[in-house]
Design an enzyme around this catalytic site. Structure first.
Site, PDB file in Angstrom:
ATOM      1  N   GLY A 197       0.745  -1.259   0.000  1.00 42.74           N
ATOM      2  CA  GLY A 197       0.000   0.000   0.000  1.00 42.74           C
ATOM      3  C   GLY A 197       0.771   1.303   0.000  1.00 42.74           C
ATOM      4  O   GLY A 197       0.155   2.353  -0.183  1.00 42.74           O
ATOM      5  N   GLY A 249       3.046   2.561  -2.169  1.00 39.82           N
ATOM      6  CA  GLY A 249       3.591   3.040  -3.446  1.00 39.82           C
ATOM      7  C   GLY A 249       2.980   4.364  -3.900  1.00 39.82           C
ATOM      8  O   GLY A 249       1.816   4.651  -3.619  1.00 39.82           O
ATOM      9  N   CYS A 280       0.055   3.683  -6.059  1.00 37.45           N
ATOM     10  CA  CYS A 280      -0.746   2.574  -5.546  1.00 37.45           C
ATOM     11  C   CYS A 280      -1.993   3.127  -4.880  1.00 37.45           C
ATOM     12  O   CYS A 280      -1.918   4.138  -4.184  1.00 37.45           O
ATOM     13  CB  CYS A 280       0.117   1.840  -4.528  1.00 37.45           C
ATOM     14  SG  CYS A 280      -0.797   0.751  -3.463  1.00 37.45           S
TER      15      CYS A 280
HETATM   16  P1  5GP Z   1       7.107   3.959  -5.287  1.00 37.19           P
HETATM   17  O1  5GP Z   1       8.605   3.875  -5.196  1.00 37.19           O
HETATM   18  O2  5GP Z   1       6.633   4.529  -6.583  1.00 37.19           O
HETATM   19  O3  5GP Z   1       6.510   4.648  -4.082  1.00 37.19           O
HETATM   20  O4  5GP Z   1       6.556   2.461  -5.186  1.00 37.19           O
HETATM   21  C1  5GP Z   1       6.906   1.472  -6.125  1.00 37.19           C
HETATM   22  C2  5GP Z   1       6.195   0.187  -5.759  1.00 37.19           C
HETATM   23  O5  5GP Z   1       4.774   0.353  -5.811  1.00 37.19           O
HETATM   24  C3  5GP Z   1       6.431  -0.977  -6.693  1.00 37.19           C
HETATM   25  O6  5GP Z   1       7.691  -1.582  -6.530  1.00 37.19           O
HETATM   26  C4  5GP Z   1       5.279  -1.900  -6.356  1.00 37.19           C
HETATM   27  O7  5GP Z   1       5.525  -2.683  -5.212  1.00 37.19           O
HETATM   28  C5  5GP Z   1       4.167  -0.918  -6.009  1.00 37.19           C
HETATM   29  N1  5GP Z   1       3.192  -0.796  -7.108  1.00 37.19           N
HETATM   30  C6  5GP Z   1       3.455  -0.561  -8.416  1.00 37.19           C
HETATM   31  N2  5GP Z   1       2.297  -0.478  -9.131  1.00 37.19           N
HETATM   32  C7  5GP Z   1       1.300  -0.687  -8.259  1.00 37.19           C
HETATM   33  C8  5GP Z   1      -0.125  -0.743  -8.385  1.00 37.19           C
HETATM   34  O8  5GP Z   1      -0.715  -0.522  -9.437  1.00 37.19           O
HETATM   35  N3  5GP Z   1      -0.819  -1.032  -7.245  1.00 37.19           N
HETATM   36  C9  5GP Z   1      -0.198  -1.264  -6.056  1.00 37.19           C
HETATM   37  N4  5GP Z   1      -0.949  -1.583  -5.007  1.00 37.19           N
HETATM   38  N5  5GP Z   1       1.136  -1.176  -5.887  1.00 37.19           N
HETATM   39  C10 5GP Z   1       1.885  -0.908  -6.979  1.00 37.19           C
END
Ligand code: 5GP
Length: 345
Positions: A180, A182, A185
């Site tokens: 949760g 991301g 996300c």
């Molecule tokens: P960020 O570095 O952008 O905060 O987070 C990246 C991570 O978000 C990814 O490695 C993956 O675990 C998660 N993530 C990527 N796409 C999605 C999505 O569509 N839904 C959710 N729940 N998590 C995602």
């Protein structure tokens, strides 16, 4: 129904307390790490930051640029077999590039064929599901470990100590932690499920380290200071999506919006991704990701220097000569939430 009353923290809820230090310059700080993996027996040396296996960020181009800077990349799942084989075969032996896969039969068969052809050039695997608590995920991990005892396996995602322990005992080397947090996300909004990321790191890190395993904090870092907090809390690796988006190495066309150059970045469970790869959002599910426009930022190297500069700075503030010492020297200060955050003012 039960309510857990224990305090759980996110990056924004804490700051790192400065400590006396004999370091005089950030250049004295070594931010590389060396690990021996518990289950594969493999050895790692590098800067433990991994580009996320999202199709915009986990690209061949990103892997080339980050390898040159001693960082790692988890390739996205949608490359074809021939290009994956050619790519892995072309990599220098010290590059840390993860082959990513889900847990379907088709994912496994594709991996088997690519691994057969690429051999030891594939040394790192990232088994990636949104919910690492299912029996099918656990069964899949067991199957992969039995078939490939020497591959270094990262797998997740989970957010609790007992599941971290179970995965490590099943053969996982690096447990991927985060549900949760991301940047693109929407699981916390759509499903109401999640866990504050800093507490997840602290609890899963503690569980993993007790068994000689490692964790990768996945998601929720939006500034270099968040990486310092994640490492300070006990993360062995950190996975980044949004912070590495918007660069030359990313997939996507540069678009002009109001005189600004932008690149699209979207979650792998967003409508955009599902339309691209699965023919749309199935009628029994909701999308759990969103699409955003990110400022175009040129080559990724500049951003990496900024990130590493921030982590080095944190190390000098607490007197850690090496990244390894950062978590031992970290004391977090809880900060009061701003009222405008609470009330959305
Ligand atoms: P960020 O570095 O952008 O905060 O987070 C990246 C991570 O978000 C990814 O490695 C993956 O675990 C998660 N993530 C990527 N796409 C999605 C999505 O569509 N839904 C959710 N729940 N998590 C995602």
């Amino acid at each position: 129904m039960r309510i857990e009353e224990d305090l759980k923290l996110d990056f924004k809820d804490v700051l790192i307390r400065p400590k006396r230090s004999t370091l005089t310059s950030r250049s004295e700080v070594d931010i590389s790490r060396e690990y021996s993996f518990r289950n594969s027996g493999g050895k790692y040396r590098g800067i433990p930051i991994i580009a996320a296996n999202m199709d915009t960020v986990g690209t061949y181009e990103m892997a080339q640029s980050l390898s040159a800077l001693r960082l790692s990349t988890a390739l996205h799942k949608h490359y074809d077999e021939a290009s994956l084989i050619a790519f892995f075969k072309s990599q220098p032996p010290d590059a840390t590039v993860f082959y990513s896969l889900g847990i379907t039969g088709a994912d496994y068969e594709k991996f088997r064929r690519v691994k057969n052809a690429a051999g030891d050039a594939i040394a790192y695997l990232c088994v990636d599901v949104a919910n690492g608590y299912t029996k099918s995920f656990v069964d899949f991990i067991r199957k992969v470990r039995d078939a490939y005892p020497k591959v270094t396996m990262m797998a997740g995602n989970v957010v609790t100590g007992e599941m971290t322990e179970e995965l490590i005992l099943l053969g996982v080397d690096i447990v991927k932690v985060g549900i949760g947090p991301g940047s693109v996300c929407t699981t916390r909004k759509v499903a109401g499920v999640g866990y504050p990321q800093l507490s997840a790191i602290i609890e899963c890190g503690d569980a993993a380290h007790g068994l000689g395993g490692l964790i990768c904090s996945d998601g929720g870092c939006s500034s270099p200071g968040d990486l310092a907090k994640a490492f300070g809390g006990g993360a062995d690796f950190i996975m980044l999506g949004g912070m590495l988006a918007g660069h030359d190495e990313c997939h996507g066309e540069i678009e002009e919006h109001g005189g600004q150059s932008k690149l699209r970045f979207y979650g792998m469970s967003s409508r955009t991704a599902m339309e691209k790869y699965s023919g749309g959002v199935a009628n029994y599910r909701a999308s759990e990701g969103k699409e955003v426009l990110i400022d175009y930022r040129g080559p990724v190297e500049g951003t990496v220097q900024e990130i590493l500069g921030g982590v080095r700075s944190a190390c000098t503030y607490v007197g850690a000569r090496r990244l390894k010492e950062l978590s031992k020297r970290t004391t977090f200060i809880r900060v009061a939430r701003q009222l405008n955050e609470v009330f959305g003012a």
